[in-house]
Design a protein around this motif. Structure first.
Motif, PDB file in Angstrom:
ATOM      1  N   THR A 194      -2.951   5.574   2.195  1.00  0.00           N
ATOM      2  CA  THR A 194      -4.059   4.995   2.959  1.00  0.00           C
ATOM      3  C   THR A 194      -4.762   6.108   3.727  1.00  0.00           C
TER       4      THR A 194
ATOM      5  N   GLU B 140      -5.442   3.026  -1.377  1.00  0.00           N
ATOM      6  CA  GLU B 140      -6.189   1.799  -1.088  1.00  0.00           C
ATOM      7  C   GLU B 140      -7.639   2.157  -0.798  1.00  0.00           C
TER       8      GLU B 140
ATOM      9  N   PRO C 165       0.838  -1.194   0.000  1.00  0.00           N
ATOM     10  CA  PRO C 165       0.000   0.000   0.000  1.00  0.00           C
ATOM     11  C   PRO C 165       0.875   1.247   0.000  1.00  0.00           C
TER      12      PRO C 165
ATOM     13  N   TYR D  18      -8.174   3.019   7.225  1.00  0.00           N
ATOM     14  CA  TYR D  18      -7.668   1.848   6.496  1.00  0.00           C
ATOM     15  C   TYR D  18      -7.617   0.602   7.384  1.00  0.00           C
TER      16      TYR D  18
END
Ligand SMILES: Cc1cc2nc3c(=O)[nH]c(=O)nc-3n(C[C@H](O)[C@H](O)[C@H](O)COP(=O)(O)OP(=O)(O)OC[C@H]3O[C@@H](n4cnc5c(N)ncnc54)[C@H](O)[C@@H]3O)c2cc1C
Length: 803
Positions: A419, A440, A416, A423
């Motif tokens: 975020t 994400e 990732p 998250y």
């Protein structure tokens, strides 16, 4: 060398030469190309010269067709041979899935006018005798494939440009670029300065370095690439030239090279070259061969093409060439740098160079690329595409060059990266995430950690039942969705309304209200769809497509606001959560003192309010078709808001839902979205957005063209279909048939869980837009009956979202 020119093109590879030629063709003759060595001395000279029309993006495929058709014209004008060989090409499928993929490629080719033919493995062995058919299930034939001579093509472009008045200077390096106050450029070279109105960075392997001269970090990276040429094959002697080929399972491409075969591979363990800085002394150079690295592919190749194992290897070439993270070119003007243009990251110079030159020259001369070039617009990347991000994605893309990308497939590299504060909470709720501009975002939620992965397939996946449950919850009770992955701008200042009224097609709403609006270019085509939320007299919150943020900022720079108005991008400053479904009001009302009753806070209202302790901007709007609210907060509050909604939601049956469910629900409502239904090849009337264009409010960009479109009715119409699908739904780009003819293409599709049928949106000719029956949509090579829906499948009157 002249001391001034309208345009200086930096770089004399195939791309720079094509840009130069196309500028002269578009009418700009005072143009100068500066090359540090000989023409082609970067990545161009050692290319295999192969070319093909297929591309994942139909608009790029169109430009590839244009490039290939250009070579005869170039030869005629320049008198220089391009070494054109057009034996046609064969794409070999070793698995059923790959054969399905070829069926879909053939279907896509239909509406581009390509004549592609699917054949069996037996037939493949007949037309392509070096193949061992036992490894293949079938193949696709394309008559418009072949190869050219890289030297010939580049010189043909340059000569044709020179005949039209362009100048080409060799052995002169551009060492620096300095902007002048009037927006023109001082091009500093080893042989003196040139004053240029415009500069084009076509520096190929050195595009990054030339970018850095102006403070720009372009997301390009060179990869080492190898091919070999075999000794002559006796079987080829006296025969017509072999088809060019792609063997997807072997990750190999081949073509005939004189009496032998050229075989190249995109190996899985690809190696970047000069990942940080390209050496300036790398001129007409190659890299040491490394057959060990491509040995696994070669082994497969010698198995699949056994006659190649019987002859020796005459030559091995290992050379670098550049890629953008997604493998498509980087073309266009650069935001913040007046009159500075790029044409780089072109990994298939002989399929794409002509289209890139055409696009860029039209953009420079006409102010508009003249086509839908989103897939190669440099503005699709922002600051998040750093050097290391680019490195990870380019390596991934290289290794997957010949692999299938399934419509539901998410790629793992560089993740990732971005975020949001919730998250980890979403992860704990078993979210399956997608990657959007490095962020994400949840696609759907699995019942357990063990089930939180999706099988990649052309058919309905294991997510289907879970997405169905999410849609049901939104339809029957209430769902919670993270909506941070939108672009946002804040427009503030006394003349905000005046400026927005000029750049947007709809009227700016009253304070406390929301208005949807298309943004049009001068040709009256869609270049954006925005939600304008009027927070205060002098403050408008804009919500839009995040992927297009740089694209919009570039447009706003071109149409700047008057003094005193600030247009501030704030995508990640404001993150969001949305509640949708019939219980959403009761849930939210329990958390705020603001009256949410329809009379007090009707559909399309927008207001600053407190949700518990959290200060928020709340809009009553719906992309699901249900009663719903979008809640925007600065990022430090998102976790508190999430916890509050989650715990209060328990009593109302609150269920998390993700992007997959949202997509299915917006298609049930026939709501379009940017880059699918809304693109710069469609007008607002064609796209069904006519009601959001306010001709009564005075002048705005694109007004005259939009009015003309309204009066003429436009050529196309966006329509919705119910599809008699089996276990695969439209994913986009499938052909639409009507009474045996291909008449259009699908832009989006999904299974509509609330209406329990497979749905698709797509464009067809306006004249057909009243027909209901006789349509078919081609899904994985099978024509499935489709019925045009006269109205959105779910709640056509819109009473659920207005409840
Ligand atoms: C082994 C191999 C096989 C390939 N096979 C194929 C194929 O089959 N089909 C296909 O389509 N593509 C193929 N390619 C890719 C193809 O080579 C590239 O798409 C193409 O060369 C890109 O051209 P370009 O003009 O962007 O870059 P380049 O060729 O790198 O040109 C950039 C030019 O800019 C000049 N330059 C840079 N900086 C400056 C400066 N500051 N001042 C002056 N001049 C400067 C350089 O000297 C260079 O000549 C292959 C590449 C390799 C390595």
């Amino acid at each position: 060398m002249k001391s001034s020119a309208r345009v200086v093109v930096v770089g004399g590879g195939v791309v720079g030469a094509s840009v130069l030629y196309h500028l002269t063709k578009a009418g700009w003759k005072d143009v100068l190309l500066i090359e540090r060595g000989e023409l082609t001395c970067g990545s161009t000279w050692h290319a295999a010269g192969g070319m093909h029309t297929l591309n994942g993006d139909p608009n790029v495929a169109r430009l590839q067709q244009y490039t290939i058709n250009l070579y005869r014209e170039l030869e005629r004008i320049s008198g220089q041979s391009c070494g054109l060989h057009m034996p046609g090409g064969i794409m070999l499928a070793g698995t059923r899935e790959r054969f399905d993929w070829l069926k879909m490629a053939k279907a896509r080719g239909r509406y581009l006018g390509m004549e592609l033919e699917l054949i069996s493995a037996d037939e493949a062995a007949k037309v392509f005798p070096i193949v061992d058919k036992k490894y293949f299930v079938g193949a696709l034939l394309d008559p418009i494939e072949g190869h050219v001579d890289p030297y010939g093509v580049t010189h043909a472009y340059a000569k044709a440009a020179q005949i039209a008045g362009a100048e080409v200077v060799r052995h002169t390096r551009v060492v620096d670029l300095k902007p002048r106050a009037d927006g023109s450029w001082e091009v500093i070279t080893e042989a003196g300065n040139v004053h240029a109105e415009h500069v084009v960075n076509a520096a190929g392997l050195w595009a990054r370095e030339v970018g850095r001269m102006v403070g720009l970090e372009l997301p390009v990276l060179a990869m080492q690439h190898q091919y070999l040429i075999t000794e002559d094959l006796p079987a080829l002697k006296g025969q017509k030239e072999l088809l060019t080929s792609i063997d997807f399972e072997g990750e190999i491409y081949t073509r005939q090279e004189r009496g032998g075969v050229l075989l190249g591979t995109y190996e899985r363990a690809g190696v970047p070259w000069s990942p940080v800085e390209t050496p300036w002394d790398f001129t007409q150079s190659l890299l040491p061969e490394d057959l060990e690295r491509i040995a696994p592919s070669l082994e497969v190749g010698f198995r699949h093409f056994p006659t190649l194992a019987d002859v020796g290897i005459r030559k091995v070439v290992n050379g670098p060439f550049t890629f953008a993270p997604d493998g498509n070119p980087l073309v266009g003007p650069i935001r913040g740098l007046k009159n500075f243009w790029v044409a780089c990251g072109v990994m298939a110079g002989f399929s794409q160079g002509g289209g890139v030159g055409l696009t860029l020259s039209q953009w420079m001369v006409e102010g508009d690329p003249g086509a839908d070039v989103w897939a190669m617009d440099v503005a699709r990347y922002g600051d998040w595409a750093t050097l290391a991000y680019t490195n990870a994605k380019v390596r991934e893309n290289y290794s997957r060059r010949f692999r299938i990308r399934f419509p539901n497939e998410e790629l793992p590299a560089a993740r990732p990266l971005r975020t949001t504060p919730v998250y980890e909470r979403l992860q704990a709720a078993h979210a399956v995430f997608g990657d959007y501009c490095g962020l994400e975002h949840p696609l759907w939620f699995a019942p357990s950690a063990a089930e939180a992965h999706e099988d990649i397939t052309f058919h309905r996946s294991n997510a289907h039942a879970h997405v169905a449950a999410e849609c049901r919850a939104v339809h029957e009770s209430v769902g919670l969705l993270e909506i941070s992955n939108y672009g946002k701008f804040e427009v503030t200042g006394p003349a905000s309304e005046e400026w927005l009224s000029r750049v947007m097609a709809n009227r700016v709403p009253q304070v406390g209200r929301i208005a949807l609006t298309p943004m049009l270019n001068e040709r009256g085509k869609l270049i954006g769809d925005f939600t304008m939320c009027r927070v205060a007299e002098q403050r408008v919150f804009l919500i839009c497509t995040w992927a297009a943020e740089s694209y919009y900022r570039r447009w706003f720079e071109r149409h700047p606001p008057p003094g005193g108005v600030t247009v501030r991008p704030c995508a990640m400053e404001y993150v969001g959560l949305s509640v949708a479904g019939p219980h959403s009001r009761t849930l939210l009302q329990a958390l705020t003192r603001t009256d949410l009753a329809s009379a007090a806070f009707p559909f399309l209202s927008f207001r600053r309010m407190d949700i518990g302790m959290v200060p928020a901007l709340v809009g009553r709007i719906s992309f699901t078709g249900e009663l719903g609210y979008e809640i925007w907060v600065t990022s430090e509050y998102q976790r508190a808001l999430y916890d509050l909604l989650s715990s209060a939601g328990r009593a109302h049956g609150l269920k998390l839902f993700g992007g997959r469910a949202l997509n299915a629900m917006r298609i049930e409502k026939s709501f379009g979205t940017w880059a699918r239904e809304y693109r710069p090849i469609y007008g607002p009337h064609e796209a069904g957005l006519g009601r959001f264009v306010d001709f009564g409010k005075g002048e705005f960009i694109g007004r005259a063209a939009a009015l003309e479109e309204k009066e003429s009715g436009g050529a196309l119409r966006l329509v919705a279909f119910s599809v008699d699908a089996a276990d695969a739904d439209s994913a986009g780009d499938e052909p639409i048939w009507h009474e045996g003819q291909v008449v259009g293409w699908v832009t989006s599709g999904a299974y509509g869980h609330r209406v329990q049928r497979s749905l698709a949106l797509g464009y067809i000719p306006a004249a057909l837009a009243t027909a209901t029956d006789g349509f078919e949509i081609e899904l994985i090579g099978e024509r499935r009956a489709a019925r045009r829906e006269g109205a959105p499948s779910l709640d056509p009157a819109g009473s659920r979202m207005r409840a």
